[in-house]
Enzyme design. Structure first.
Site, PDB file in Angstrom:
ATOM      1  N   LYS A 182       0.873  -1.178   0.000  1.00 14.82           N
ATOM      2  CA  LYS A 182       0.000   0.000   0.000  1.00 14.82           C
ATOM      3  C   LYS A 182       0.911   1.229   0.000  1.00 14.82           C
ATOM      4  O   LYS A 182       1.489   1.606   1.009  1.00 14.82           O
ATOM      5  CB  LYS A 182      -0.896   0.031   1.242  1.00 14.82           C
ATOM      6  CG  LYS A 182      -1.990   1.082   1.090  1.00 14.82           C
ATOM      7  CD  LYS A 182      -2.257   1.868   2.346  1.00 14.82           C
ATOM      8  CE  LYS A 182      -1.319   2.964   2.659  1.00 14.82           C
ATOM      9  NZ  LYS A 182      -1.267   4.128   1.753  1.00 14.82           N
ATOM     10  N   GLU A 258      10.501   0.872   9.957  1.00 14.10           N
ATOM     11  CA  GLU A 258      11.491   1.913   9.616  1.00 14.10           C
ATOM     12  C   GLU A 258      10.813   3.250   9.866  1.00 14.10           C
ATOM     13  O   GLU A 258      10.003   3.701   9.064  1.00 14.10           O
ATOM     14  CB  GLU A 258      11.912   1.778   8.145  1.00 14.10           C
ATOM     15  CG  GLU A 258      12.579   0.462   7.804  1.00 14.10           C
ATOM     16  CD  GLU A 258      13.995   0.341   8.340  1.00 14.10           C
ATOM     17  OE1 GLU A 258      14.555   1.368   8.780  1.00 14.10           O
ATOM     18  OE2 GLU A 258      14.527  -0.772   8.338  1.00 14.10           O
ATOM     19  N   CYS A 292      14.203  10.572   6.284  1.00 12.16           N
ATOM     20  CA  CYS A 292      14.312  10.173   7.693  1.00 12.16           C
ATOM     21  C   CYS A 292      15.740  10.297   8.193  1.00 12.16           C
ATOM     22  O   CYS A 292      15.977  10.463   9.377  1.00 12.16           O
ATOM     23  CB  CYS A 292      13.827   8.738   7.848  1.00 12.16           C
ATOM     24  SG  CYS A 292      14.665   7.615   6.728  1.00 12.16           S
ATOM     25  N   GLU A 389      10.917  16.270  13.653  1.00 12.99           N
ATOM     26  CA  GLU A 389      11.548  16.041  12.346  1.00 12.99           C
ATOM     27  C   GLU A 389      11.215  17.247  11.472  1.00 12.99           C
ATOM     28  O   GLU A 389      10.040  17.494  11.191  1.00 12.99           O
ATOM     29  CB  GLU A 389      10.918  14.818  11.683  1.00 12.99           C
ATOM     30  CG  GLU A 389      11.498  13.507  12.095  1.00 12.99           C
ATOM     31  CD  GLU A 389      10.999  12.399  11.175  1.00 12.99           C
ATOM     32  OE1 GLU A 389       9.812  12.058  11.240  1.00 12.99           O
ATOM     33  OE2 GLU A 389      11.802  11.866  10.402  1.00 12.99           O
TER      34      GLU A 389
END
Ligand code: NAP
Length: 486
Positions: A182, A258, A292, A389
């Site tokens: 997905k 992850e 990331c 982040e």
């Protein structure tokens, strides 16, 4: 120019389930936008739970035959995928730029990186081994037999529309597993294109299924609740990762997670500053900071703080911003308006608390989701961007005076994905390697991603590894047989 039609024909902007390309059962579709213009570039099928479970039917039906397919044959299909992706690199790169916003140069880099997972795991597919040994007390033998875990569900993010799927699909197929992917709703086209390529090279129906949907929560939770699913691999935010881990627990699924990062990049006074500036540019600006493993906080030792900052700011200020398909553009569009707003708020928060803007810092007017490369200094420790982040082209730079101090700051986060250290002192580099709480480390390098290396984080950055030999182990169970032999 912005018509992806010639790359991915309408019949493939649909669900890939078993041997079919088909509309969603309910007939729904959703729009995919070019983030650089805000215009719709395609409509794709919007799957619901019925479609998700149909994909699981296909993956379950194909499982036994795929697991029994000789490893050499599986390997050859992965090699063929690698070759097809490489030959069609320009088409794939264009599609990535159109739906995700990064520059064509960045997108070409992603295709090379993503394709390499197929080559690497083609080589691993024929090296899956068990062992046979005498029990230490004698009297019997120990045999270990690796087996594919079973049908896998993959949920991937928008920032690397090809590579994040490739690094799951390639090892899964190498191990003998079937898959349902997905992709992120903002970037579904590249994954559909990959499924089309894999169909063309002869990967059997049901082995690679792709379900595009705007209803991620419903569809994925139905898949995770079904006992036929045996593995979840997720790449995305820690927040969503926690939700999926809870759901996976009910079915006791194998998981690879992850998740997010908050990388510290540390420049020591003894570093080669040319190397450090180059490395910081890559670690901050690869994928326009939407990564990331992007450097989220830059710490520079006091004696070189001024010089490093001046040189880094000059490089950041020289980058040009624009549509990723245009020539001479270094920095493309961010994924959406929410992302630009979030970054703008983080910069405003830092400035309110006393940070100074050296470069950038103001969002441009006009269409598309752009933010200029930005450098901030004197960023106070309570600035929100040091915790969150940033996921964009903004670099906060702070100074430090001792290794213990900077190590403590670098580790003061829930994340533990990657760190970067620039020093010419080997002992210092090793002390950072041992002391930083991260799954990965770049030493005098800003680029660490490599399909032949184990990628993954510790703490709340995730569980498990992708790439390398470790990458295929995530898709294998081990049966141990005790064999009586006095
Ligand atoms: P995200 O919001 O967590 O979404 C990731 C994927 O999860 C998308 O496919 C999304 O679908 C789906 N999703 C969202 N909510 C869900 C739910 N309740 N149930 C099931 N699926 C759900 O992350 P993102 O914004 O796409 O990507 C950025 C994040 O990914 C950052 O945190 C980044 O650090 C992380 N990341 C980590 C790595 C790594 O290797 N550690 C690599 C790349 C990115 P929709 O698109 O439909 O929302």
């Amino acid at each position: 120019m912005s018509d992806p039609m010639y790359v991915l024909a309408p019949e493939y902007r649909r669900l890939r389930i078993g041997d079919a390309w088909r509309d969603a059962a309910g007939g729904a579709t959703f729009a995919v936008e070019d983030p650089a213009t805000g215009k719709t570039i395609a409509e794709v099928a919007d799957a619901d739970v019925v479609d998700g479970l149909a994909a699981l039917d296909a993956a379950s039906t194909a499982m036994a035959e795929w697991a029994a397919t000789p490893p050499r044959k599986r390997s050859e299909l992965l090699t063929a995928t690698y070759r097809a992706l490489t030959e069609r690199s320009e088409e794939v790169a264009r599609l990535i730029t159109l739906e995700m916003g990064k520059t064509l140069a960045e997108a070409r880099g992603e295709v090379a990186y993503g394709a390499e997972f197929f080559r690497w795991f083609a080589e691993e597919a024929v090296r899956v081994e068990g062992r046979y040994n005498t029990a230490p007390a004698g009297g019997y033998r120990i045999l270990t037999v690796p087996k594919p875990v079973g049908p896998c569900v993959f949920v991937t993010p928008w920032n690397f529309p090809l590579a994040m799927g490739a690094r799951k699909i390639a090892p899964a197929l190498a191990a003998g597993c079937t898959t349902i992917t997905k992709p992120a709703a903002q970037t579904p086209l590249t994954m559909l294109f990959l499924a089309r390529i894999m169909e063309e090279v002869g990967v059997p129906p049901g082995v690679v299924n792709v379900v595009t949907t705007k209803r991620a929560g419903e569809v994925v939770s139905a898949l995770l609740a079904d006992r036929r699913t045996r593995k979840l691999s997720f790449t995305g935010s820690t927040e969503v990762g926690r939700v999926l881990l809870r759901q996976a627990a009910d079915n006791v699924l194998r998981t690879s997670m992850e998740l997010g990062g908050n990388a510290a990049l540390i420049v020591c006074a003894d570093a080669d500053l040319d190397v450090a500036v180059d490395g910081a540019m890559v670690a901050k600006m690869r994928n326009l900071g939407e990564s990331c493993i992007a450097a989220n906080r830059i710490y520079v030792e006091e004696p070189v703080h001024e010089e490093f900052t001046a040189r880094f700011a000059e490089r950041m200020g020289a980058l040009s911003v624009g549509h990723g398909l245009d020539d001479g553009v270094d920095v493309g569009a961010l994924i959406d308006e929410a992302s630009v707003t979030k970054i703008d708020e983080l910069v405003a928060d830092a400035v309110d608390r006393g940070a100074r803007v050296l470069v950038g810092g103001e969002r441009p007017h006009g269409p598309g989701h752009f933010y200029p490369p930005t450098v901030l200094v004197d960023v106070p420790e309570d600035a929100r961007m040091l915790e969150a982040e940033i996921f964009g082209p903004v670099a906060p730079i702070m100074s430090f005076t001792s290794d213990d101090e900077v190590m403590a700051k670098a580790n003061d986060t829930e994340y533990g994905l990657v760190g970067y250290v620039f020093t010419r002192d080997l002992q210092r580099a090793l002390r950072f390697t041992e002391g930083l709480q991260t799954g990965m480390l770049g030493i005098n390098r800003g680029l660490i991603s490599d399909p032949s290396a184990p990628f993954g984080g510790v703490k709340q950055s995730g569980i498990g590894k992708e790439g390398s030999h470790e990458g295929i182990l995530e898709y294998l169970d081990v049966t141990y047989a005790a064999i009586d032999l006095p």
